[in-house]
Design an enzyme around this catalytic site. Structure first.
Site, PDB file in Angstrom:
ATOM      1  N   ARG A 175     -71.998 -11.030  70.056  1.00 47.31           N
ATOM      2  CA  ARG A 175     -73.353 -11.268  69.558  1.00 47.31           C
ATOM      3  C   ARG A 175     -73.729 -12.738  69.723  1.00 47.31           C
ATOM      4  NH1 ARG A 175     -73.384  -7.233  64.248  1.00 47.31           N
ATOM      5  NH2 ARG A 175     -73.759  -5.340  65.456  1.00 47.31           N
ATOM      6  N   THR A 203     -73.876 -16.720  69.113  1.00 48.50           N
ATOM      7  CA  THR A 203     -72.981 -17.779  68.668  1.00 48.50           C
ATOM      8  C   THR A 203     -73.487 -19.117  69.163  1.00 48.50           C
ATOM      9  OG1 THR A 203     -70.655 -18.404  68.411  1.00 48.50           O
ATOM     10  CG2 THR A 203     -71.375 -17.782  70.630  1.00 48.50           C
ATOM     11  N   HIS A 234     -72.197 -22.980  70.881  1.00 47.45           N
ATOM     12  CA  HIS A 234     -71.177 -23.796  71.522  1.00 47.45           C
ATOM     13  C   HIS A 234     -71.666 -25.231  71.554  1.00 47.45           C
ATOM     14  CE1 HIS A 234     -69.070 -20.223  72.699  1.00 47.45           C
ATOM     15  NE2 HIS A 234     -70.006 -19.838  73.538  1.00 47.45           N
ATOM     16  N   CYS A 261     -72.000 -14.405  65.080  1.00 43.70           N
ATOM     17  CA  CYS A 261     -71.483 -13.100  65.484  1.00 43.70           C
ATOM     18  C   CYS A 261     -72.102 -11.959  64.674  1.00 43.70           C
ATOM     19  CB  CYS A 261     -69.956 -13.069  65.391  1.00 43.70           C
ATOM     20  SG  CYS A 261     -69.152 -14.294  66.440  1.00 43.70           S
TER      21      CYS A 261
END
Length: 234
Positions: free
Chosen positions: A84, A86, A88, A184
């Site tokens: 799903r 997220t 970074h 998520c």
């Protein structure tokens, strides 16, 4: 490549480690993944893992629901991995193993989770899987109102027997990046990092060699270093 480092030859157990550095734009790494994937499918490259820190970015896997996206208009990149929504960015170690011969996606995902569990243990942090959730977690304490906290996430794709995408382990990233989303798709959990759990700053550079070693162990391979420029000459 360092003096005396091996080349892959035809060794099916060789894993090329390619460090891409920091502030890598997501689209750039995704394009490189696709290129390496094509070369690996054609047998022109060994199993390879790209390791990096991204410039800040939100990405949405195939299972992302509309209500999980930021409501404030924050840009999101839709990608072809599982999982799903997220984030970074700086302070987070991201690894993209591009390896062949994967027939059991669940077993492979568990190996990536085991990699993170072992890395966390190496830094004195107890991480575990939680039934019904992906990634690895620090256990909460309901009596203290402390939720389970996600330390690392997994999102993968397997095409023509070769993997893409991978895992992200929080090392020293700013947790406020997660405030705009339910990581998520899980609204009632927390997010943590190796630094937050240990009370000392643990940067990606410190974690890199340990993560590389643990990933090679989890995949049953022998790692060797490959510079990005050498990779691109193939």
């Amino acid at each position: 490549m360092r003096p005396g480092a091996r080349t892959h030859g035809d060794d099916p157990h060789a894993l090329a480690i390619v460090r891409l550095g920091v502030d890598v734009p997501y689209e750039q790494a995704w394009s490189l993944q696709r290129w390496v994937h094509g070369k690996r499918v054609a047998g022109e490259l060994p199993d390879t893992v790209l390791i990096l820190e991204h410039a800040p970015v939100y990405t949405a896997g195939k299972r992302t629901a509309p209500q999980e996206r930021p409501s404030d208009g924050t840009p999101v990149i839709d990608v072809d991995r599982g999982g799903r929504l997220t984030w970074h960015g700086p302070g987070q170690l991201v690894a993209y193993p591009i390896v062949g011969g994967v027939t059991d996606v669940i077993t492979y995902a568990c190996r990536l989770e085991e990699t993170m569990i072992q890395v966390c243990a190496d830094f004195g942090v107890t991480a575990r899987r939680v039934r019904g959730r992906g990634g690895v977690w620090a256990k909460g304490d309901a009596s203290l109102g402390l939720p389970d906290r996600q330390l690392g996430a997994v999102g993968i794709r397997v095409s023509r027997g070769v993997t893409m995408h991978g895992f992200a382990l929080n090392c020293a990233n700013d947790p406020r990046w997660f405030n705009r989303i339910a990581p998520c798709g899980l609204p009632d959990v927390g997010v943590s990092s190796l630094s937050a759990e240990t009370g000392r700053r643990i940067v990606v550079e410190e974690v890199l060699p340990i993560a590389e070693k643990r990933l090679a162990e989890a995949l049953g391979m022998e790692a060797f270093e490959l510079h990005e420029e050498d990779l691109l000459r193939r």
